[in-house]
Write an enzyme that holds these catalytic residues in place. Structure first.
Site, short mmCIF file in Angstrom:
data_model
loop_
_atom_site.label_atom_id
_atom_site.label_comp_id
_atom_site.label_asym_id
_atom_site.label_seq_id
_atom_site.Cartn_x
_atom_site.Cartn_y
_atom_site.Cartn_z
N HIS A 1 114.24 -2.25 60.11
CA HIS A 1 115.53 -2.55 59.49
C HIS A 1 115.69 -4.06 59.40
CE1 HIS A 1 116.48 -2.36 63.90
NE2 HIS A 1 116.92 -3.56 63.59
C1 T46 Z 1 117.15 -4.75 66.47
C2 T46 Z 1 115.93 -4.44 67.23
C3 T46 Z 1 115.18 -5.67 67.69
C4 T46 Z 1 123.79 1.03 70.50
O1 T46 Z 1 124.56 1.98 70.70
N1 T46 Z 1 124.18 -0.25 70.78
C5 T46 Z 1 123.35 -1.30 70.61
O2 T46 Z 1 123.76 -2.45 70.89
C6 T46 Z 1 122.02 -1.07 70.11
C7 T46 Z 1 121.05 -2.24 69.91
C8 T46 Z 1 121.64 0.20 69.85
N2 T46 Z 1 122.50 1.23 70.05
C9 T46 Z 1 122.07 2.61 69.76
C10 T46 Z 1 121.77 2.94 68.33
C11 T46 Z 1 120.70 4.01 68.44
O3 T46 Z 1 121.30 5.26 68.60
O4 T46 Z 1 120.81 2.80 70.46
C12 T46 Z 1 119.95 3.64 69.72
C13 T46 Z 1 118.61 2.96 69.48
O5 T46 Z 1 118.79 1.86 68.55
P1 T46 Z 1 117.75 1.55 67.37
O6 T46 Z 1 117.13 2.81 66.91
O7 T46 Z 1 118.46 0.70 66.36
O8 T46 Z 1 116.66 0.67 68.16
P2 T46 Z 1 115.53 -0.27 67.53
O9 T46 Z 1 114.62 -0.61 68.66
O10 T46 Z 1 114.93 0.32 66.33
O11 T46 Z 1 116.32 -1.61 67.09
C14 T46 Z 1 116.93 -2.41 68.08
C15 T46 Z 1 118.31 -2.86 67.62
O12 T46 Z 1 119.09 -1.72 67.27
C16 T46 Z 1 118.22 -3.75 66.40
O13 T46 Z 1 119.48 -4.35 66.17
O14 T46 Z 1 117.21 -5.76 65.77
O15 T46 Z 1 116.14 -3.57 68.35
#
Ligand code: T46
Length: 133
Positions: free
Chosen positions: A50
């Site tokens: 993303h």
């Molecule tokens: C990024 C990269 C480096 C939350 O509820 N609060 C938060 O602050 C974050 C970061 C995530 N979440 C929830 C959203 C999803 O349900 O945690 C779950 C996993 O998040 P995501 O699938 O977006 O994780 P990554 O590793 O793909 O991305 C993360 C960050 O979301 C993103 O902002 O830049 O790490």
């Protein structure tokens, strides 16, 4: 400014070990409103895929290592995050993907705002459309 922007975090090392300092407005070029970390990542897993519309972030592996791909729509670069005092800036509208997590990897991320799902662009074609506008 290129797509790869490292932030050298000050390290204080002595005979006891090391301490790294992270300060908003000093080592970090923005005010931190949120910190999160990623750990226990299974072998072969990739994360991210993303870009953020306005959020600015910096990421550092405080333990172990992983690889991050940064893509601004024109240039795409893979770099290793493998030092606890070397953070990488993840600017707005930079598509990023993380992979090759080592078993002990703890990826710490500093963000300049709270979590907001509407700030994510999760479709690569849509991302390209926005950056080409
Ligand atoms: C990024 C990269 C480096 C939350 O509820 N609060 C938060 O602050 C974050 C970061 C995530 N979440 C929830 C959203 C999803 O349900 O945690 C779950 C996993 O998040 P995501 O699938 O977006 O994780 P990554 O590793 O793909 O991305 C993360 C960050 O979301 C993103 O902002 O830049 O790490």
């Amino acid at each position: 400014m290129g797509i790869v922007n490292w932030i050298d975090l000050p390290i204080r090392a002595d005979e006891r070990g090391s301490l790294v300092v992270v300060e908003s407005g000093k080592s970090l070029p923005f005010e931190v409103r949120r910190v999160y970390y990623i750990f226990g990542t299974q072998s072969g897993v990739s994360r991210g895929f993303h870009a953020h519309k306005v959020l600015r972030q910096a990421a550092v592996c405080v333990s172990g290592r992983c690889r991050i791909k940064l893509d601004d729509g024109k240039e795409s670069v893979h770099v290793w995050l493998d030092s606890p005092n070397k953070a990488i800036k993840i600017d707005q509208m930079v598509w990023h993907e993380m992979d090759e997590f080592s078993p002990e990897c703890v990826l710490l991320v500093f963000a300049d705002d709270h979590y907001e799902e509407t700030d994510y662009v999760r479709n690569y074609e849509k991302f390209l459309e926005i950056v080409e506008e």
